[in-house]
Design a protein around this motif. Sequence first.
Motif, PDB file in Angstrom:
ATOM      1  N   VAL A  19       0.956  -1.202   0.096  1.00  0.00           N
ATOM      2  CA  VAL A  19      -0.003  -0.042   0.124  1.00  0.00           C
ATOM      3  C   VAL A  19       0.822   1.022  -0.134  1.00  0.00           C
ATOM      4  O   VAL A  19       1.722   1.450   0.862  1.00  0.00           O
ATOM      5  CB  VAL A  19      -1.009   0.087   0.987  1.00  0.00           C
ATOM      6  N   ALA A  22       1.295   4.891   3.292  1.00  0.00           N
ATOM      7  CA  ALA A  22       0.758   4.389   4.403  1.00  0.00           C
ATOM      8  C   ALA A  22       1.749   4.297   5.261  1.00  0.00           C
ATOM      9  O   ALA A  22       2.940   4.023   5.155  1.00  0.00           O
ATOM     10  CB  ALA A  22      -0.097   2.817   4.102  1.00  0.00           C
ATOM     11  N   ARG A  66      -3.075   3.745  12.201  1.00  0.00           N
ATOM     12  CA  ARG A  66      -2.533   3.715  10.677  1.00  0.00           C
ATOM     13  C   ARG A  66      -3.057   4.806   9.865  1.00  0.00           C
ATOM     14  O   ARG A  66      -4.476   5.121   9.891  1.00  0.00           O
ATOM     15  CB  ARG A  66      -3.398   2.356  10.112  1.00  0.00           C
ATOM     16  N   GLN A  68      -3.209   6.500   5.829  1.00  0.00           N
ATOM     17  CA  GLN A  68      -2.947   6.185   4.334  1.00  0.00           C
ATOM     18  C   GLN A  68      -3.561   7.501   3.825  1.00  0.00           C
ATOM     19  O   GLN A  68      -4.442   8.268   4.125  1.00  0.00           O
ATOM     20  CB  GLN A  68      -3.968   5.098   4.042  1.00  0.00           C
ATOM     21  N   PRO A  75       2.104  10.390   4.965  1.00  0.00           N
ATOM     22  CA  PRO A  75       1.374  10.482   6.084  1.00  0.00           C
ATOM     23  C   PRO A  75       1.969  10.921   7.163  1.00  0.00           C
ATOM     24  O   PRO A  75       1.295  11.602   8.237  1.00  0.00           O
ATOM     25  CB  PRO A  75       1.637   8.860   6.418  1.00  0.00           C
TER      26      PRO A  75
END
Length: 117
Positions: A19, A22, A66, A68, A75
């Motif tokens: 990803v 992220a 987390r 993203q 981030p």
Amino acid sequence: MNAPDRFELFILPDGTPKVQNAAIVTFEKEDHTLGNLIRAQLLKDPRVVFAAYKVEHPLFAKFVMRIQTEDGYAPKEALKKACYSLMNQITALENKFRDEWSIATMAQDGESTSRGY
């Protein structure tokens, strides 16, 4: 039992695309109070695609967040922007509280002097 080990459920097989944009950040000695504040502030940013946190164990003051973001927006920058925005909001709230407190204190002082206390 035929079920795979739990940790295998979180491992991506080789060749799986990662990803982009992220990050996973661990906050030590903090709990839901800060986690929810930061998450909510991150989600106000239109360039943040996803923001969530979890407290891994209720007895330990630690949470994992987390984040993203869209392409071209790190981030880390989103988190810094959210934290600075929260600090500004808290400072503004503190100033408003101090102003109201001083007005209330002056009003009480005026009442007590007019009654002869």
